[in-house]
Design a protein around this motif. Structure first.
Motif, PDB file in Angstrom:
ATOM      1  N   ARG A   3       0.671  -1.256   0.107  1.00  0.00           N
ATOM      2  CA  ARG A   3      -0.259  -0.615   0.456  1.00  0.00           C
ATOM      3  C   ARG A   3       0.666   0.777   0.115  1.00  0.00           C
ATOM      4  N   LEU A   4       2.245   0.873   0.968  1.00  0.00           N
ATOM      5  CA  LEU A   4       3.060   2.323   0.228  1.00  0.00           C
ATOM      6  C   LEU A   4       3.439   2.344  -1.144  1.00  0.00           C
ATOM      7  N   TYR A   5       4.114   1.655  -1.216  1.00  0.00           N
ATOM      8  CA  TYR A   5       4.514   1.720  -2.457  1.00  0.00           C
ATOM      9  C   TYR A   5       3.868   2.379  -3.609  1.00  0.00           C
ATOM     10  N   VAL A 115       9.349  -0.007   8.442  1.00  0.00           N
ATOM     11  CA  VAL A 115       8.922  -1.081   8.290  1.00  0.00           C
ATOM     12  C   VAL A 115      10.145  -1.741   7.419  1.00  0.00           C
ATOM     13  N   GLY A 116      11.118  -1.585   7.419  1.00  0.00           N
ATOM     14  CA  GLY A 116      12.019  -2.490   6.459  1.00  0.00           C
ATOM     15  C   GLY A 116      12.500  -2.418   5.138  1.00  0.00           C
ATOM     16  N   GLY A 117      11.765  -0.937   4.459  1.00  0.00           N
ATOM     17  CA  GLY A 117      11.697  -0.686   3.099  1.00  0.00           C
ATOM     18  C   GLY A 117      13.427  -0.224   2.382  1.00  0.00           C
ATOM     19  N   LYS A 118      13.731  -0.932   1.694  1.00  0.00           N
ATOM     20  CA  LYS A 118      14.951  -1.229   0.494  1.00  0.00           C
ATOM     21  C   LYS A 118      15.043  -0.203   0.412  1.00  0.00           C
ATOM     22  N   VAL A 119      15.952   0.576  -0.128  1.00  0.00           N
ATOM     23  CA  VAL A 119      16.112   1.802  -0.815  1.00  0.00           C
ATOM     24  C   VAL A 119      15.740   1.978  -2.236  1.00  0.00           C
ATOM     25  N   SER A 120      16.801   0.141  -3.013  1.00  0.00           N
ATOM     26  CA  SER A 120      15.954   0.519  -4.586  1.00  0.00           C
ATOM     27  C   SER A 120      14.393   0.231  -4.640  1.00  0.00           C
ATOM     28  N   SER A 121      14.010  -0.141  -3.874  1.00  0.00           N
ATOM     29  CA  SER A 121      13.128  -0.852  -3.555  1.00  0.00           C
ATOM     30  C   SER A 121      11.642   0.637  -3.845  1.00  0.00           C
ATOM     31  N   PHE A 122      11.718   1.198  -2.932  1.00  0.00           N
ATOM     32  CA  PHE A 122      11.134   2.840  -2.468  1.00  0.00           C
ATOM     33  C   PHE A 122      11.599   3.921  -3.666  1.00  0.00           C
ATOM     34  N   SER A 123      12.649   3.127  -4.444  1.00  0.00           N
ATOM     35  CA  SER A 123      13.430   4.901  -5.409  1.00  0.00           C
ATOM     36  C   SER A 123      12.779   4.107  -6.449  1.00  0.00           C
ATOM     37  N   PHE A 124      12.541   2.578  -6.567  1.00  0.00           N
ATOM     38  CA  PHE A 124      11.953   2.107  -7.833  1.00  0.00           C
ATOM     39  C   PHE A 124      10.633   2.630  -8.221  1.00  0.00           C
ATOM     40  N   SER A 125       9.801   2.759  -6.860  1.00  0.00           N
ATOM     41  CA  SER A 125       8.708   2.422  -7.037  1.00  0.00           C
ATOM     42  C   SER A 125       8.129   3.935  -7.465  1.00  0.00           C
ATOM     43  N   TRP A 126       8.864   5.516  -6.510  1.00  0.00           N
ATOM     44  CA  TRP A 126       8.120   6.583  -6.637  1.00  0.00           C
ATOM     45  C   TRP A 126       8.968   6.760  -8.428  1.00  0.00           C
ATOM     46  N   SER A 127       9.584   6.270  -8.691  1.00  0.00           N
ATOM     47  CA  SER A 127      10.235   6.297 -10.145  1.00  0.00           C
ATOM     48  C   SER A 127       9.687   6.075 -10.926  1.00  0.00           C
ATOM     49  N   SER A 128       8.961   5.141 -10.663  1.00  0.00           N
ATOM     50  CA  SER A 128       7.758   3.740 -12.331  1.00  0.00           C
ATOM     51  C   SER A 128       6.993   4.880 -12.213  1.00  0.00           C
ATOM     52  N   SER A 161      -8.490   6.139  -0.096  1.00  0.00           N
ATOM     53  CA  SER A 161      -8.840   4.432   0.231  1.00  0.00           C
ATOM     54  C   SER A 161      -7.199   4.233   0.600  1.00  0.00           C
ATOM     55  N   PHE A 162      -6.368   4.043   0.312  1.00  0.00           N
ATOM     56  CA  PHE A 162      -5.189   3.900  -0.156  1.00  0.00           C
ATOM     57  C   PHE A 162      -4.004   4.127   1.427  1.00  0.00           C
ATOM     58  N   ALA A 163      -4.846   5.413   1.997  1.00  0.00           N
ATOM     59  CA  ALA A 163      -4.038   5.858   2.877  1.00  0.00           C
ATOM     60  C   ALA A 163      -4.464   5.479   4.146  1.00  0.00           C
ATOM     61  N   ILE A 164      -5.822   4.715   4.165  1.00  0.00           N
ATOM     62  CA  ILE A 164      -5.932   4.546   5.214  1.00  0.00           C
ATOM     63  C   ILE A 164      -5.105   3.226   6.025  1.00  0.00           C
ATOM     64  N   PHE A 165      -4.744   3.055   7.250  1.00  0.00           N
ATOM     65  CA  PHE A 165      -3.505   2.499   7.450  1.00  0.00           C
ATOM     66  C   PHE A 165      -3.810   2.411   8.764  1.00  0.00           C
TER      67      PHE A 165
END
Length: 358
Positions: A3-5, A115-128, A161-165
């Motif tokens: 959901r965060l990604y 929650v232990g996210g990776k630099v590469s995974s987070f960067s890839f999500s927003w850059s996509s 709706s994605f921001a409700i956690f």
């Protein structure tokens, strides 16, 4: 985590389109390159304000409500664009949207980090998301701006709706003393943030103006900007596997200088190629900076992500403003200014790192 990604991807899609859409809208209304640069640059100040306020807001509201607040600001700003023809109202609308983005990004970065996210995974999500945005610039240039802004506002409402956690954690709000103390602890990272966004702002802000002025094919809007984000996204995805000897700021400086070539030729292949190269340079700079921020202790990470986004906002402020200033004083194209300045700054930032390696 998904959901965060998803939120990261979606907000970067909206943010990636913000400046090109504003530029195209202002060109349609007859505003000059200087006026466009001033509006896109000065409204970025609200992004800095939002990023600095983010930890304070999260400490009071929590992650979920803070993100919902940012989405409400986006919705209001996009709706205001429907009634904005004067330069003042355009500034207010852009400022509202950028304030929302400024509040959002430190919150999502800190939530991913906690929650232990990776630099590469987070960067890839927003850059996509940015990649999809750049591919959409040309199609949206054919659409009536009112429909575009209406879609953006509706999409912002949908994302609530994605921001409700329920993820909760303790946050220490940033204080003036904490901010001042942190400036020196990660000074190189803050400088890299400015370098990254300074270089990026040149093409994103002024390339649509160049295409319009030279009557170049409108498809180049998407092709060139997509090329920049594509190579940057690819580097983010592979960043953990990139050899250290290639994570060099002198190499990034050389690559980020290449966008200056677009002002001297109308060759489409050169335009796209230089954008690809500059994206790689930006990716190196951003990856090094973000890696340093993600290594902070958990109680410090929100302060550092707030500062991280603030300095990125500073680059998007200085890029258009300096581009317009030097264009007026020295008759230098704004894209040349942003490319040259970011390249020189990257070389200077790399000097302390090379001393440590030696």
């Amino acid at each position: 985590m998904k959901r965060l990604y998803a939120l990261s991807f979606s907000l970067s899609f909206l943010q990636g389109l913000l400046v090109p859409v504003i530029v195209l809208y202002m060109l349609r209304l007859g505003y000059s390159e200087a006026e466009i640069g001033i509006i896109t640059g000065s409204s970025s100040l609200l992004y800095i304000v939002g990023a600095l306020l983010s930890s304070f807001i999260v400490s009071r509201l929590g992650d979920s409500k803070t993100i919902i607040l940012s989405l409400n600001l986006l919705t209001a700003g996009y709706l205001l664009f429907l009634f904005s023809h004067s330069i003042v109202v355009i500034f207010i609308a852009a400022s509202l949207v950028l304030l929302g983005f400024g509040i959002f990004w430190p919150s999502i970065e800190n939530a991913v980090s906690s929650v232990g996210g990776k630099v590469s995974s987070f960067s890839f999500s927003w850059s996509s998301g940015s990649l999809l945005a750049m591919a959409s610039v040309y199609p949206l240039s054919l659409v009536e701006p009112a429909f575009t802004f209406l879609f953006f506002s509706g999409f912002s409402v949908f994302l609530v709706s994605f921001a409700i956690f329920s993820h909760k954690r303790r946050i220490e709000p940033a204080t003036p003393a904490g901010i001042l103390g942190s400036l020196g602890k990660a000074a190189t990272a803050w400088l890299l943030c400015i370098i990254y966004s300074l270089n990026s702002s040149g093409l994103i802000t002024f390339y649509p103006v160049l295409v319009e002025a030279r009557k170049l094919p409108q498809i180049l809007l998407s092709a060139t900007l997509f090329g920049m984000i594509f190579s940057r996204t690819l580097l983010f995805y592979l960043f953990d596997r990139v050899p250290n000897k290639l994570r060099r700021l002198d190499l990034a400086a050389l690559l980020m200088l290449t966008p200056a070539l677009v002002v001297y030729t109308n060759d489409s292949l050169i335009h796209v190629s230089t954008a690809l190269l500059s994206g790689i340079g930006q990716g190196i700079v951003y990856g090094i900076a973000l890696e340093r921020v993600f290594k902070r202790q958990s109680l410090e990470v929100h302060l550092y992500t707030s500062l991280f986004e603030s300095f990125i906002g500073a680059g998007y402020f200085f890029g258009p403003m300096l581009g317009v200033g030097f264009s007026s004083l020295l008759r230098v194209q704004p894209i040349v200014t942003t490319a040259f300045m970011s390249s020189v700054m990257a070389l200077l930032a790399g000097l302390p790192l090379r001393r440590k390696e030696s």
